[in-house]
Design a protein around this motif. Sequence first.
Motif, PDB file in Angstrom:
ATOM      1  N   GLU A 124       0.823  -1.218   0.000  1.00  0.00           N
ATOM      2  CA  GLU A 124       0.000   0.000   0.000  1.00  0.00           C
ATOM      3  C   GLU A 124       0.853   1.262   0.000  1.00  0.00           C
ATOM      4  N   ILE A 125       1.863   1.295  -0.888  1.00  0.00           N
ATOM      5  CA  ILE A 125       2.782   2.432  -0.922  1.00  0.00           C
ATOM      6  C   ILE A 125       2.726   3.105  -2.290  1.00  0.00           C
ATOM      7  N   GLY A 126       1.525   3.130  -2.881  1.00  0.00           N
ATOM      8  CA  GLY A 126       1.345   3.828  -4.151  1.00  0.00           C
ATOM      9  C   GLY A 126       0.631   5.153  -3.938  1.00  0.00           C
ATOM     10  N   LEU A 127      -0.506   5.305  -4.599  1.00  0.00           N
ATOM     11  CA  LEU A 127      -1.292   6.539  -4.474  1.00  0.00           C
ATOM     12  C   LEU A 127      -2.414   6.338  -3.465  1.00  0.00           C
ATOM     13  N   ASP A 128      -3.376   5.545  -3.849  1.00  0.00           N
ATOM     14  CA  ASP A 128      -4.542   5.252  -3.033  1.00  0.00           C
ATOM     15  C   ASP A 128      -4.823   3.766  -3.186  1.00  0.00           C
ATOM     16  N   GLY A 158      -9.155  10.629  -6.656  1.00  0.00           N
ATOM     17  CA  GLY A 158      -9.633  10.246  -7.976  1.00  0.00           C
ATOM     18  C   GLY A 158      -8.588  10.460  -9.048  1.00  0.00           C
ATOM     19  N   GLY A 159      -8.587   9.565 -10.026  1.00  0.00           N
ATOM     20  CA  GLY A 159      -7.781   9.719 -11.227  1.00  0.00           C
ATOM     21  C   GLY A 159      -8.673  10.207 -12.354  1.00  0.00           C
ATOM     22  N   LEU A 160      -8.407  11.416 -12.838  1.00  0.00           N
ATOM     23  CA  LEU A 160      -9.274  12.067 -13.816  1.00  0.00           C
ATOM     24  C   LEU A 160      -8.458  12.525 -15.017  1.00  0.00           C
ATOM     25  N   VAL A 161      -9.144  13.089 -15.995  1.00  0.00           N
ATOM     26  CA  VAL A 161      -8.458  13.705 -17.112  1.00  0.00           C
ATOM     27  C   VAL A 161      -8.201  15.174 -16.758  1.00  0.00           C
ATOM     28  N   ILE A 248     -13.277  10.248  -6.244  1.00  0.00           N
ATOM     29  CA  ILE A 248     -13.621  11.525  -6.862  1.00  0.00           C
ATOM     30  C   ILE A 248     -13.894  11.369  -8.360  1.00  0.00           C
ATOM     31  N   ARG A 249     -14.953  12.030  -8.809  1.00  0.00           N
ATOM     32  CA  ARG A 249     -15.260  12.180 -10.235  1.00  0.00           C
ATOM     33  C   ARG A 249     -15.724  13.612 -10.473  1.00  0.00           C
ATOM     34  N   VAL A 358      -6.399  13.970  -8.105  1.00  0.00           N
ATOM     35  CA  VAL A 358      -6.935  14.895  -7.111  1.00  0.00           C
ATOM     36  C   VAL A 358      -7.165  14.116  -5.815  1.00  0.00           C
ATOM     37  N   MET A 359      -6.704  14.675  -4.706  1.00  0.00           N
ATOM     38  CA  MET A 359      -6.900  14.051  -3.393  1.00  0.00           C
ATOM     39  C   MET A 359      -7.238  15.132  -2.379  1.00  0.00           C
ATOM     40  N   GLN A 360      -8.114  14.795  -1.450  1.00  0.00           N
ATOM     41  CA  GLN A 360      -8.421  15.733  -0.363  1.00  0.00           C
ATOM     42  C   GLN A 360      -8.714  14.958   0.931  1.00  0.00           C
ATOM     43  N   HIS A 361      -8.135  15.456   2.027  1.00  0.00           N
ATOM     44  CA  HIS A 361      -8.445  14.940   3.363  1.00  0.00           C
ATOM     45  C   HIS A 361      -9.122  16.049   4.170  1.00  0.00           C
TER      46      HIS A 361
END
Length: 455
Positions: A124-128, A158-161, A248-249, A358-361
């Motif tokens: 678990e050492i990537g992104l999410d 989320g992974g988005l364009v 996220i989308r 995009v990430m938010q906590h």
Amino acid sequence: MKNILIIGAGKSSSFLIKYLLEKSDEENLKITIGDISTINADKLINNHKNAKSVILDVFNTEQRERIIKKIDIVISMLPARFHIEVAKDCILFSKHMVTASYVSDEMKVLDKQAKEKGLILMNEIGLDPGIDHMSAMQILDKIRNKGAKMLLFESFCGGLVAPESDNNLWKYKFTWNPRNVVLAGQGGAAMFIQESTYKYIPYHKLFRRTEFLKINDSNFEAYANRDSLKYRSVYGLDDIPTMYRGTIRRVGFSRAWNIFVQLGMTDDSYTIEDSENMSYRDFVNLFLAYSPSDSVELKLRSYLKIDQDDVMWEKLIELDIFNPNKKIGLKNATPAQMLQTILEDSWTLQEADKDMIVMQHLFGYELNGEKHQIESSLTVIGENQTYTAMSKTVGLPVAITALKILKGEIKTPGVQLPITKEVYEPILKELENYGIKFIEKEVSYLGYNPNYVVG
């Protein structure tokens, strides 16, 4: 000299390989990339003197063991279900291992053996999962060190364009494994806790119950991850009143995606007869009632109560999903596999396209009788179809971790997650050099998200 084996040279490996190649002279590294095909690996290596590619079939035990014996650390970029055989080899031959995947129950069983041999099996050492864990734990530890009581933790990714490549009505393109996107949310109800009340969202309702988010002045929506509760004990948040993790989308995606869910197109549990000869139009018609006179389009609009001038309808038309001439071309395919084929026609990143992470906590806590909230946000834009934001945020933490293990800077043995200060502090610090940096700010305490929508 330190020998590194990377197993898998897929979409998430480009920045991983680039980082290690750039460090290879300074750190005296030799890098071997093993995959079932060396085409992509050779492209990424680009004749670098400190790297080579080899054919590696992970199911060929003799071949796999022969290669692993010769190296110092294994980086597995395989699909999650294949890590365990590699991990067993690492235990057998006393090699460290790093993966970006969720830690499995089978992997956890190896913890005792890893500790006995002084080995690190980092998961678990990537992104999410990965960057989300590290960035969250860094702030959680700071809050708890003040003696504060945690009230709320919400985390979204989320992974988005990227906006400059956002040229379809769905505002979405595949930036990672398309199959995982099509199957997202399946396998049980989404679970979370809100104001000390447990909440459960069944799959067929998941994409109509979303949260609206504003991140760096842009609007997004998020649907609940399948299990937001499993990290309570990992994060030390067993008694927290609100904990929610979501995907996220762009606003409007989930409502449109729900069409596929309601029709049954995302089902992966059975295969379709004669699927290879079906057209896109035939595929849609599979899920609609028979009519000797009504068209497929009319039946679908009537069944789902979609007006012809609704943007939802325009999104379906854009996918060319009613085309009678395009063939699925997959034998014995499931509905989910057939849908994936159709979507890849429209949602594959083009060469110059850029993606976006995009990430938010959100952290809510009480200190000295006052309630506070911290908002921590990250946005990363990719470079092109190969060097994506997804590959950057997945691959760089993996690469940095592997090198720090080799150099003895990460020392604690066992099956691990990146939730300790020994791991997260140096990795987050180095990631900032590559533009992966959170923007943190104090905001008014709101408690649960007031923009939560039940459709």
